[in-house]
Design an enzyme around this catalytic site. Structure first.
Site, PDB file in Angstrom:
ATOM      1  CG  ASP A  14      -1.783   1.213   1.354  1.00  0.00           C
ATOM      2  OD1 ASP A  14      -1.696   2.103   0.489  1.00  0.00           O
ATOM      3  OD2 ASP A  14      -2.561   1.274   2.325  1.00  0.00           O
TER       4      ASP A  14
ATOM      5  CD  GLU B 238      26.169   4.103   8.815  1.00  0.00           C
ATOM      6  OE1 GLU B 238      25.871   2.891   8.782  1.00  0.00           O
ATOM      7  OE2 GLU B 238      25.602   4.930   9.565  1.00  0.00           O
TER       8      GLU B 238
ATOM      9  CB  CYS C  30      23.528   7.991  11.785  1.00  0.00           C
ATOM     10  SG  CYS C  30      22.875   6.760  10.628  1.00  0.00           S
TER      11      CYS C  30
ATOM     12  CE1 TYR D 260      19.481  -0.323   6.507  1.00  0.00           C
ATOM     13  CE2 TYR D 260      18.765   1.416   5.019  1.00  0.00           C
ATOM     14  CZ  TYR D 260      19.224   1.006   6.256  1.00  0.00           C
ATOM     15  OH  TYR D 260      19.453   1.942   7.240  1.00  0.00           O
TER      16      TYR D 260
ATOM     17  N   GLY E 154      12.599  -5.023   3.799  1.00  0.00           N
ATOM     18  CA  GLY E 154      12.012  -4.033   4.693  1.00  0.00           C
ATOM     19  C   GLY E 154      12.777  -2.734   4.777  1.00  0.00           C
TER      20      GLY E 154
ATOM     21  CB  THR F 143      14.629   3.494   5.409  1.00  0.00           C
ATOM     22  OG1 THR F 143      15.302   2.236   5.566  1.00  0.00           O
ATOM     23  CG2 THR F 143      13.199   3.361   5.912  1.00  0.00           C
TER      24      THR F 143
ATOM     25  CB  SER G  95      16.623   0.139  14.933  1.00  0.00           C
ATOM     26  OG  SER G  95      17.296   1.298  14.498  1.00  0.00           O
TER      27      SER G  95
ATOM     28  CG  HIS H  95      19.652  10.323  12.781  1.00  0.00           C
ATOM     29  ND1 HIS H  95      20.241  10.421  11.530  1.00  0.00           N
ATOM     30  CD2 HIS H  95      19.369   9.002  12.959  1.00  0.00           C
ATOM     31  CE1 HIS H  95      20.310   9.221  10.988  1.00  0.00           C
ATOM     32  NE2 HIS H  95      19.793   8.343  11.833  1.00  0.00           N
TER      33      HIS H  95
ATOM     34  CE  LYS I  58       6.643   5.583  14.247  1.00  0.00           C
ATOM     35  NZ  LYS I  58       7.057   4.186  13.907  1.00  0.00           N
TER      36      LYS I  58
ATOM     37  CG  ASN J 282      18.987   6.953   6.436  1.00  0.00           C
ATOM     38  OD1 ASN J 282      19.605   7.876   6.934  1.00  0.00           O
ATOM     39  ND2 ASN J 282      18.862   5.783   7.026  1.00  0.00           N
TER      40      ASN J 282
ATOM     41  CB  SER K  53      22.487   2.151  14.896  1.00  0.00           C
ATOM     42  OG  SER K  53      21.251   2.644  14.440  1.00  0.00           O
TER      43      SER K  53
END
Length: 383
Positions: free
Chosen positions: A29, A79, A111, A143, A148, A152, A201, A233, A242, A275, A308
């Site tokens: 979706d 990185e 990061c 990725y 998934g 990003t 994460s 970030h 969030k 990202n 991370s």
């Protein structure tokens, strides 16, 4: 002594894909990408472009000959390094024409690397106020296809000149750091793509922000009312929101509305890019400064940096008089508007491009500082 960001710019590759089209191709979706993670477009680059390409293009836009003569420290946070020994900063030193009596090195901590570089540069300028430092965040977030993490991804760089007479943002000493040994995201030696525990994460990111921000309020007796905006970030635009929302119940209604409104301004560019790893916080800062009509000189900004693994920092800065005059909104907006949109098959083909580093490889790419050849495992760049 005031030390801070004198100039700042970003650069992203000249190609992108539409996230709704990617969702349709993956039988997802589109709302999951457009709303669920908050991304509209994603930057993508060919194999002829790497972190040096993006870093050099970002930095060259803000460097004058006076800067090149004064800079005696170059730090790259990344990185996505392509060499286990030689720092990309050394290559950039030559490509950018910085005077030879300079120190150049690379910093890695997911990061967070560019923020560590910013702190090192700030301390260096305090000791050497007549010099300048160049701090660059450059990364290619990958990725893989059809998984998934795919929505990003992103690529690009942010370059900052740090000086004792900053025209944009002075950096304060009131800061809080946090280190936690957590395997939420990591890439062991030899792995092409990172290993990610997505739920862990997200949880670690949010909890890290809550910890450093709460500690900041306790140590420095500050509150939400002291900040015109908080920047984050941004691995994807929903993530920072969030984290912000996790602490906002403690704020007054006017503070909540102000901080949420400024956050939306800070993600304008990230929504179109994706990202940037080490550059994500600073792309958000540029977006806030160039897209907000509510900020004023003297306003205090809070910045949350996260890498991370996990290292976090909350630090602050103050906007300088006439800071708007030293930004590059027209250039940045034209850069984004003039990119080439790729179909999903074309994106997949570009993504799968591989380079045999043990063989002589030539490239055809007219972008400034793009690769022209790899021979004997040495990279040659257009300059």
């Amino acid at each position: 002594m005031n030390v801070g960001i004198d100039k700042i710019s970003f650069f992203v590759p000249p190609f992108y894909i539409d996230m709704a089209e990617l969702a349709n191709a993956r039988n997802v979706d589109p709302g999951k990408y457009l709303i669920g993670i908050g991304q509209s477009q994603m930057a993508i680059g060919p194999s002829s472009q790497d972190i040096v390409t993006y870093a050099a293009n970002a930095a060259s836009k803000i460097l004058t000959q006076e800067d090149k003569d004064a800079i005696d420290l170059i730090i790259v946070g990344t990185e996505s390094s392509f060499d286990e020994s030689k720092a990309s900063a050394v290559v950039l030193h030559r490509l950018l024409g910085i005077q030879e009596f300079a120190r150049s090195f690379e910093i890695k901590e997911a990061c967070y690397g560019a923020t560590a570089g910013l702190e090192a540069a700030k301390n260096h300028i305090r000791l050497h106020p007549k010099s300048k430092a160049l701090v660059i965040a450059a990364d290619i977030a990958r990725y893989g296809l059809n998984n998934g993490g795919e929505p990003t991804q992103g690529a690009g760089a942010v370059a900052m000149i740090i000086s004792s007479k900053p025209k944009i943002l002075t950096l304060s000493d009131d800061t809080v750091n946090l280190t936690q040994d957590i395997y939420d995201f990591w890439r062991p030696t030899g792995h092409t793509y990172p290993l990610v525990d997505g739920p862990l994460s997200n949880e670690t990111y949010i909890n890290s922000f809550k910890k450093v921000y709460t500690r900041y309020e306790e140590l420095y007796q500050k509150s939400f009312a002291d900040f015109a905006a908080l920047t984050f970030h941004i691995p994807y635009t929903k993530m920072g929101r969030k984290a912000l929302q996790s602490v906002l119940p403690q704020a007054t209604q006017p503070d909540q509305e102000r901080l949420l409104a400024r956050y939306e301004e800070s993600i304008t560019y990230s929504r179109q890019v994706g990202n940037l790893y080490t550059g994500s916080l600073y792309l958000g800062l540029i977006s806030l400064l160039e897209n907000s009509t509510f900020l004023r000189p003297g306003d205090k900004l809070g910045l949350f940096s996260y890498g991370s693994g996990a290292v976090s920092q909350f630090f602050t800065g103050t906007l300088q008089p006439d800071y708007k005059k030293h930004l590059l909104p027209d250039y940045h907006q034209d850069l984004l508007a003039n990119r080439i949109k790729l179909s999903i098959p074309a994106y997949e083909e570009m993504f799968k491009e591989t380079v045999d580093y043990d063989a002589t490889t030539t490239f055809e790419d007219e972008l400034s500082f793009s690769l022209t050849k790899i021979e004997d495992n040495i990279r040659f760049y257009r300059s």
